[in-house]
Design an enzyme around this catalytic site. Structure first.
Site, short mmCIF file in Angstrom:
data_model
loop_
_atom_site.label_atom_id
_atom_site.label_comp_id
_atom_site.label_asym_id
_atom_site.label_seq_id
_atom_site.Cartn_x
_atom_site.Cartn_y
_atom_site.Cartn_z
CB SER A 16 28.07 15.95 20.62
OG SER A 16 27.35 16.16 21.81
NE ARG A 17 29.62 15.59 25.36
CZ ARG A 17 29.01 16.80 25.24
NH1 ARG A 17 27.82 16.98 25.74
NH2 ARG A 17 29.59 17.79 24.62
CB ILE A 19 22.98 7.03 24.95
CG1 ILE A 19 23.34 6.31 26.25
CG2 ILE A 19 21.87 6.28 24.21
CD1 ILE A 19 22.30 6.40 27.35
N GLY A 20 23.77 8.97 22.47
CA GLY A 20 23.44 9.50 21.14
C GLY A 20 24.51 9.16 20.13
CG ASP A 72 19.63 24.86 22.21
OD1 ASP A 72 18.80 24.02 22.60
OD2 ASP A 72 20.07 25.77 22.93
CE1 TYR A 164 17.73 13.16 32.60
CE2 TYR A 164 16.96 11.61 34.28
CZ TYR A 164 17.57 11.85 33.06
OH TYR A 164 18.01 10.80 32.29
#
Ligand SMILES: NC(=O)c1ccc[n+]([C@@H]2O[C@H](COP(=O)([O-])OP(=O)(O)OC[C@H]3O[C@@H](n4cnc5c(N)ncnc54)[C@H](OP(=O)(O)O)[C@@H]3O)[C@@H](O)[C@H]2O)c1
Length: 254
Positions: A16-17, A19-20, A72, A164
């Site tokens: 949706s935004r 790098i993807g 998701d 992370y």
């Protein structure tokens, strides 16, 4: 224009935004049909700009084929539905890019366990879940490739990013181990460890007071991901940085 991925179907999570999205568009420009998986849709946008429907429109505007599937990646039922729609509407899968990820930028003492679990569930479990869900269909055709996304924060200790970092080093170990399991099957898995800051909606949002003018563009990561996707299955179980990809490209016979 060269279309090295013509006839291929690629699934990109977190499309949706950032790098993807850049990767999905680059794959479409290179001829692949692209399945876009993330949570933000035009019906249900997120707090940051970008939806899978907007990415699909951008791909269609350049003459490409895209399928937006609200997903998701931490949910078993939604990943199952992603596989089902990919196979039903695109017929096959050749490339899986496990790009979706989140961060929670607080000290460990400030981090509720449900936040820790969420980061691990999206980043690590989501990568494993999507891989496990698509892998049988790659193995069936004895071809295809999986690309996982890691970060310099997997190997450079840094405060306020422990969940992370732990998720990313685990993704690297997962890639290496799965690479061993896949050897000789015709299917490969590799990991891009992004060692630079890339100016995406998410990373910029998490660094509000930082001058991002020197940061790289998402297309830099997309280029490396496409190079990985084009490698033969013997290129497997590897963790490479963007600079290493550039060096490997420079060495390759043209
Ligand atoms: N930017 C950098 O400098 C940098 C550096 C090193 C590594 N990376 C890695 O590169 C990848 C992309 O990062 P980015 O900077 O482009 O991030 P971003 O701008 O925050 O985008 C993250 C993407 O992941 C999706 N996502 C988040 N949670 C999800 C969930 N539960 N299910 C499905 N999709 C989900 C988001 O879509 P929705 O919100 O619509 O679901 C969004 O499309 C990540 O793996 C990141 O760790 C980035």
């Amino acid at each position: 224009m060269e279309r090295p991925f013509a006839g291929k179907v690629a699934v990109v999570t977190g499309a949706s935004r950032g790098i993807g999205r850049a990767t999905a568009i680059a794959l479409a420009e290179a001829g692949a049909k692209v399945v876009l998986a993330a949570r933000s849709t035009s019906q249900s946008p997120g707090k940051l700009p970008g939806t899978i429907d907007e990415t699909a429109r951008q791909i269609e505007a350049i003459g490409g084929v895209a399928l937006a599937v609200p997903t998701d990646v931490s949910r078993d039922d939604e990943v199952e539905a992603l596989v089902e729609r990919t196979l039903r509407e695109m017929g096959q899968v050749d490339i899986l890019v496990n790009n979706a990820a989140i961060n929670y930028p607080y000290l460990l003492v400030e981090t509720p366990m449900r936040r820790w679990d969420l980061v691990l569930n999206v980043n690590l479990r989501g990568t494993v879940l999507c891989t496990k869900a698509f892998l049988p269909y790659l193995l069936e055709r004895r071809q295809g490739t999986i690309i996982n996304l890691s970060s310099y924060l997997a190997v450079v200790p840094f405060p306020r990013t422990l969940a992370y970092s732990v998720s990313k080093i685990a993704i690297e170990k997962f890639t290496e181990g799965l690479g061993k399991e896949l050897a000789g099957t015709g299917v490969s898995v590799n990991c891009l460890r992004i060692e630079v800051n890339i100016a995406t909606e998410g990373w910029t949002y998490l660094n509000p007071n930082v001058d991002t003018s020197s940061w790289e563009k998402p297309e830099v990561a997309a280029e490396a991901i496409l190079w990985l996707a084009a490698q033969p299955p013997s290129f497997n179980g590897r963790i490479v940085t963007i600079e290493e990809v550039r060096n490997l490209r420079a060495q390759a016979p043209s």
